[in-house]
Design a protein around this motif. Structure first.
Motif, short mmCIF file in Angstrom:
data_model
loop_
_atom_site.label_atom_id
_atom_site.label_comp_id
_atom_site.label_asym_id
_atom_site.label_seq_id
_atom_site.Cartn_x
_atom_site.Cartn_y
_atom_site.Cartn_z
N VAL A 1 0.86 -1.19 0.00
CA VAL A 1 0.00 0.00 0.00
C VAL A 1 0.89 1.24 0.00
CG1 VAL A 1 -1.72 1.31 1.31
CG2 VAL A 1 -1.90 -1.18 1.14
N PHE A 2 0.66 2.12 -0.95
CA PHE A 2 1.48 3.32 -1.06
C PHE A 2 1.42 4.13 0.24
CE2 PHE A 2 1.90 7.81 -2.63
CZ PHE A 2 3.25 7.74 -2.90
N GLN A 3 2.61 4.40 0.77
CA GLN A 3 2.79 5.17 2.01
C GLN A 3 2.16 4.50 3.22
OE1 GLN A 3 1.25 9.05 0.83
NE2 GLN A 3 3.31 9.72 0.24
N GLY A 4 1.61 3.27 3.04
CA GLY A 4 1.05 2.54 4.18
C GLY A 4 -0.24 3.11 4.72
N THR A 5 -0.87 4.02 4.00
CA THR A 5 -2.07 4.69 4.50
C THR A 5 -3.31 3.84 4.25
OG1 THR A 5 -1.08 6.85 4.04
CG2 THR A 5 -3.47 6.78 4.36
N ALA A 6 -4.00 3.47 5.31
CA ALA A 6 -5.21 2.65 5.21
C ALA A 6 -6.40 3.56 4.96
CB ALA A 6 -5.41 1.83 6.49
N ALA A 7 -6.60 3.90 3.69
CA ALA A 7 -7.69 4.82 3.32
C ALA A 7 -8.25 4.39 1.98
CB ALA A 7 -7.18 6.26 3.25
N VAL A 8 -9.55 4.55 1.81
CA VAL A 8 -10.19 4.24 0.54
C VAL A 8 -9.54 5.07 -0.56
CG1 VAL A 8 -12.34 4.40 -0.77
CG2 VAL A 8 -12.38 3.57 1.58
N GLY A 9 -9.18 4.41 -1.66
CA GLY A 9 -8.57 5.08 -2.78
C GLY A 9 -7.06 5.09 -2.78
N GLN A 10 -6.43 4.61 -1.69
CA GLN A 10 -4.97 4.59 -1.64
C GLN A 10 -4.45 3.54 -2.62
OE1 GLN A 10 -3.64 6.91 -0.03
NE2 GLN A 10 -1.48 6.42 0.35
N PRO A 11 -3.50 3.90 -3.50
CA PRO A 11 -3.03 2.95 -4.51
C PRO A 11 -2.30 1.76 -3.89
CG PRO A 11 -2.43 5.21 -5.09
CD PRO A 11 -2.92 5.23 -3.67
N THR A 12 -2.44 0.61 -4.54
CA THR A 12 -1.59 -0.53 -4.22
C THR A 12 -0.53 -0.64 -5.30
OG1 THR A 12 -2.84 -2.30 -5.32
CG2 THR A 12 -3.53 -1.68 -3.10
N ILE A 13 0.70 -0.82 -4.85
CA ILE A 13 1.88 -0.73 -5.69
C ILE A 13 2.72 -1.99 -5.50
CG2 ILE A 13 1.91 1.80 -5.53
CD1 ILE A 13 4.14 1.44 -3.36
#
Length: 222
Positions: free
Chosen positions: A55-67
């Protein structure tokens, strides 16, 4: 929420017997100590297992990109657990996939993978925001979202590479000839934080390209 198995016993048996068995030797750094064998490490045939879905930047939020990012036993951004698994027909019975998807893939295994940094479930799964389309990026979405949060382990579209590597098709696909499948463009060692996208599968069933083939064993016992 601490780690707890949400996988039905029958589905867990399928996983251990098939694609989620440890077909590759994972480095000790492949998941955090807190997540360990509860995690699955999703990696591309091209660049794994040293680079895993994260998870980009580790932020658990709807819409956060997976990389795709370097695996680590201290960085929880790559910690995912199996939230639910079973045949596509099970997901259809629960209203999570369409009748068309069930008709085409009903007997194949499907999964939801939940972001669980340090083994703590978030209720957010690797998914897409809308019905699959070409070059749509994977993001975190609620695991309760039908279709887009479910992925199919599509052994039938690449039988020659099964069970070591396999395409992973998003269950909202509307194209069953060249279904929308997880794809990685760019070397994560050279291109920081490449987002995983959905693209139409190429050259199936005889020669699916390596950037559309994946593996997902459990993490090591750290």
């Amino acid at each position: 929420m601490s780690i707890k198995s949400k996988v039905p016993a029958a589905a867990a048996g399928l996983i251990l017997a098939g694609c989620f068995s440890a077909a590759a030797t994972l480095p000790a750094s492949a998941s955090t100590t807190q997540c360990g064998t509860a995690c699955v490490q999703i990696f591309s045939k091209l660049y794994g297992p040293g680079f895993v879905e994260s998870v980009f930047q580790g932020t658990a939020a709807v819409g956060q990109p997976t990389i795709v990012h370097a695996a680590s036993n201290t960085d929880p951004t790559g910690d995912f657990i199996i939230s639910l698994a079973g045949p596509v027909s099970m997901f259809y019975a629960q209203g999570m996939v369409s009748a068309a998807v069930n008709a085409h893939y009903g007997s194949e295994l499907a999964v939801q993978v939940e972001y669980a940094p340090d083994g703590q479930g978030t209720g957010l799964c690797s998914a897409v925001a809308t019905t699959a389309y070409q070059n749509e990026g994977l993001t975190l979405q609620p695991c309760s979202t039908p279709g887009t949060s479910v992925f199919i382990i599509d052994k039938n579209d690449s039988p020659a590479t099964w069970p070591t590597y396999f395409p992973i098709v998003n269950a909202s696909t509307t194209d069953f000839t060249h279904p929308y499948t997880m794809t990685l463009d760019g070397n994560p060692a050279d291109k920081p934080f490449p987002q995983i996208t959905l693209q139409r599968m190429h050259d199936n069933p005889t020669d699916v390209p390596d950037n559309q083939l994946w593996q997902a064993p459990h993490g090591p016992a750290n």
